[in-house]
Design a protein around this motif. Structure first.
Motif, PDB file in Angstrom:
ATOM      1  N   PHE A 103       0.854  -1.208  -0.030  1.00 32.92           N
ATOM      2  CA  PHE A 103       0.010   0.029   0.140  1.00 32.92           C
ATOM      3  C   PHE A 103       1.033   1.322   0.153  1.00 32.92           C
ATOM      4  O   PHE A 103       2.017   1.201   0.609  1.00 32.92           O
ATOM      5  N   VAL A 127      -7.716   2.405  -3.308  1.00 34.22           N
ATOM      6  CA  VAL A 127      -8.409   1.325  -2.663  1.00 34.22           C
ATOM      7  C   VAL A 127      -9.135   2.286  -1.244  1.00 34.22           C
ATOM      8  O   VAL A 127      -9.799   1.597  -0.560  1.00 34.22           O
ATOM      9  N   ALA A 128      -8.650   3.382  -1.179  1.00 35.39           N
ATOM     10  CA  ALA A 128      -9.086   4.249   0.082  1.00 35.39           C
ATOM     11  C   ALA A 128      -8.839   5.548  -0.109  1.00 35.39           C
ATOM     12  O   ALA A 128      -8.023   6.008  -1.067  1.00 35.39           O
ATOM     13  N   TYR A 134      -8.143   4.128   4.861  1.00 37.63           N
ATOM     14  CA  TYR A 134      -7.403   2.695   4.698  1.00 37.63           C
ATOM     15  C   TYR A 134      -7.186   2.091   6.312  1.00 37.63           C
ATOM     16  O   TYR A 134      -7.423   0.992   6.344  1.00 37.63           O
ATOM     17  N   ARG A 137     -10.269   0.463   7.322  1.00 39.08           N
ATOM     18  CA  ARG A 137     -10.851  -0.506   6.543  1.00 39.08           C
ATOM     19  C   ARG A 137      -9.724  -1.882   6.755  1.00 39.08           C
ATOM     20  O   ARG A 137      -9.951  -3.146   6.888  1.00 39.08           O
ATOM     21  N   TRP A 146     -10.689  -6.773   1.495  1.00 35.65           N
ATOM     22  CA  TRP A 146     -11.546  -5.834   1.649  1.00 35.65           C
ATOM     23  C   TRP A 146     -11.035  -4.874   0.308  1.00 35.65           C
ATOM     24  O   TRP A 146     -11.782  -3.885  -0.087  1.00 35.65           O
ATOM     25  N   TYR A 147      -9.943  -4.944  -0.304  1.00 38.87           N
ATOM     26  CA  TYR A 147      -9.376  -4.255  -1.123  1.00 38.87           C
ATOM     27  C   TYR A 147      -9.447  -4.591  -2.755  1.00 38.87           C
ATOM     28  O   TYR A 147      -9.206  -4.234  -3.506  1.00 38.87           O
TER      29      TYR A 147
END
Length: 151
Positions: A103, A127-128, A134, A137, A146-147
């Motif tokens: 990430f 993704v966030a 982030y 999540r 989740w991603y």
């Protein structure tokens, strides 16, 4: 601007998260200089408050400053990566899922939020919306579902 208390956010989402003391004074500035990139304000303030966030199952949600530098330098300079992946110079990795995906932020484009780099496909996608999104999540998740895009 309201102050963000990163420890409060993390512990509200995952009370068992491991938090350390904040990064040493000057560590973030030295890391930014070494990498030639400014850290997003949220990441710099989180690192000043806690030098890394470790979740359940060994998840390194946010790496300590030292690892941020080490891993980003490695990704940018490892010779074999030049043949396998698009360049990493525009990314600033700060955490991983424990299984190879990383990430990060695109420091030149804060509107991108948090991006995941898929180590199998070299895909890089948002993704966030930001660091708080982030953390809320990733920390309570039991894995990496989740991603991933919905099927």
């Amino acid at each position: 601007m309201l102050a963000v208390f990163w420890r409060d956010i993390v512990l509200a989402v995952l009370p068992s998260a491991t938090l350390s003391d904040g990064a040493a004074p000057g560590a973030v500035a030295a890391a930014q200089e070494r990498l030639g990139q400014l850290f997003p304000e949220d990441l710099a303030s989180l690192l000043a408050e806690t030098d890394g966030v470790r979740g359940a199952w060994g998840l390194d949600a946010v790496w300590p400053v030292e690892r941020i530098v080490r891993d980003n330098v490695e990704f940018r300079t490892f010779p074999d990566f030049k043949d396998l992946y698009a360049p990493f110079d525009d990314l600033l990795f700060f955490g991983d899922n424990g299984g190879g995906d990383h990430f990060g932020f695109v420091p030149g484009d804060p509107s991108r939020g948090v991006v995941v780099w898929d180590h199998e496909t070299d895909e890089r996608r948002t993704v966030a919306d930001g660091l708080a999104d982030y953390l809320t999540r990733v920390l309570p998740s039991g894995g990496d579902e989740w991603y991933h895009p919905s099927a």
